[in-house]
Write a protein that holds these residues in place. Structure first.
Motif, short mmCIF file in Angstrom:
data_model
loop_
_atom_site.label_atom_id
_atom_site.label_comp_id
_atom_site.label_asym_id
_atom_site.label_seq_id
_atom_site.Cartn_x
_atom_site.Cartn_y
_atom_site.Cartn_z
N LEU A 5 0.84 -1.20 0.00
CA LEU A 5 0.00 0.00 0.00
C LEU A 5 0.88 1.25 0.00
N ILE A 6 1.92 1.25 0.80
CA ILE A 6 2.84 2.38 0.84
C ILE A 6 3.53 2.55 -0.52
N HIS A 7 3.94 1.44 -1.11
CA HIS A 7 4.58 1.51 -2.43
C HIS A 7 3.61 2.08 -3.46
N GLN A 8 2.36 1.64 -3.41
CA GLN A 8 1.36 2.02 -4.40
C GLN A 8 0.82 3.43 -4.19
N GLN A 9 0.49 3.80 -2.97
CA GLN A 9 -0.18 5.05 -2.66
C GLN A 9 0.72 6.09 -2.00
N TRP B 287 -8.63 4.32 -8.95
CA TRP B 287 -9.27 3.49 -9.97
C TRP B 287 -8.24 2.79 -10.85
N GLY B 288 -7.12 3.44 -11.11
CA GLY B 288 -6.08 2.84 -11.92
C GLY B 288 -5.35 1.70 -11.23
N ASN B 289 -5.49 1.59 -9.92
CA ASN B 289 -4.87 0.51 -9.16
C ASN B 289 -5.88 -0.53 -8.67
N ALA B 290 -7.12 -0.39 -9.10
CA ALA B 290 -8.18 -1.33 -8.68
C ALA B 290 -8.24 -2.52 -9.62
N PHE C 270 -13.00 -5.79 -8.53
CA PHE C 270 -13.29 -4.72 -7.58
C PHE C 270 -14.07 -3.61 -8.27
N LYS C 271 -13.66 -3.26 -9.47
CA LYS C 271 -14.36 -2.21 -10.24
C LYS C 271 -15.80 -2.63 -10.55
N ARG C 272 -15.99 -3.90 -10.88
CA ARG C 272 -17.36 -4.37 -11.15
C ARG C 272 -18.24 -4.28 -9.91
N THR C 273 -17.67 -4.55 -8.76
CA THR C 273 -18.43 -4.50 -7.50
C THR C 273 -18.78 -3.06 -7.12
N TRP C 274 -17.81 -2.17 -7.19
CA TRP C 274 -17.98 -0.80 -6.71
C TRP C 274 -18.54 0.15 -7.76
N SER D 272 -17.98 2.62 -9.48
CA SER D 272 -17.42 3.95 -9.69
C SER D 272 -16.40 4.27 -8.60
N VAL D 273 -15.38 5.02 -8.98
CA VAL D 273 -14.37 5.46 -8.02
C VAL D 273 -15.01 6.32 -6.93
N ASP D 274 -16.14 6.94 -7.24
CA ASP D 274 -16.82 7.79 -6.26
C ASP D 274 -17.51 7.01 -5.14
N ASN D 275 -17.57 5.69 -5.28
CA ASN D 275 -18.23 4.85 -4.27
C ASN D 275 -17.24 4.15 -3.34
N VAL D 276 -15.98 4.13 -3.69
CA VAL D 276 -14.98 3.34 -2.97
C VAL D 276 -14.45 4.07 -1.74
N THR D 277 -14.62 3.45 -0.58
CA THR D 277 -14.06 4.01 0.65
C THR D 277 -12.60 3.59 0.78
N SER D 278 -11.88 4.30 1.62
CA SER D 278 -10.49 3.91 1.88
C SER D 278 -10.42 2.51 2.48
N GLU D 279 -11.38 2.18 3.34
CA GLU D 279 -11.40 0.85 3.93
C GLU D 279 -11.54 -0.24 2.86
N ALA D 280 -12.45 -0.02 1.92
CA ALA D 280 -12.64 -0.98 0.84
C ALA D 280 -11.39 -1.09 -0.03
N PHE D 281 -10.78 0.05 -0.32
CA PHE D 281 -9.59 0.05 -1.16
C PHE D 281 -8.44 -0.70 -0.48
#
Length: 100
Positions: free
Chosen positions: A32-36, A75-78, A82-86, A88-97
């Motif tokens: 996560l640190i590497h990615q974000q 969204w580019g790292n999902a 995960f994208k099919r479930t959520w 839109s990027v506007d629906n994804v919480t940090s917890e889910a991510f």
């Protein structure tokens, strides 16, 4: 020196100086640190109910680059499932991510 070595050295420096080491005590947190980035990872973990791209916008890089960049950082790292479930990027919480 190879950029990856420099990145790892900087991460170790940050990690060793952190006052909240349990925040990053799991192996998946390293990715996560590497990615974000360390700021993004800290925002996601400390604000799990926040929309994930808004957590990215709370970082210094996110403030500089703006909302479009923040949304792409999520969204580019999902994963496709995960994208099919959520939907839109506007629906994804940090917890889910982070849980992805």
């Amino acid at each position: 020196m190879h950029p990856l070595v420099i990145h790892f050295a900087l991460w170790l420096d940050f990690y060793s100086r952190s006052s909240d080491l349990e925040l990053f005590d799991e192996v998946f947190d390293l990715y996560l640190i590497h990615q974000q980035g360390w700021e993004g990872a800290a925002e996601h973990i400390s604000q799990p109910a926040r929309i994930a791209w808004k957590s990215m916008c709370a970082t210094s890089e996110g403030k500089e680059k703006g909302g479009r960049w923040c949304k792409r950082a999520i969204w580019g790292n999902a994963l496709p499932a995960f994208k099919r479930t959520w939907k839109s990027v506007d629906n994804v919480t940090s917890e889910a991510f982070v849980g992805m």
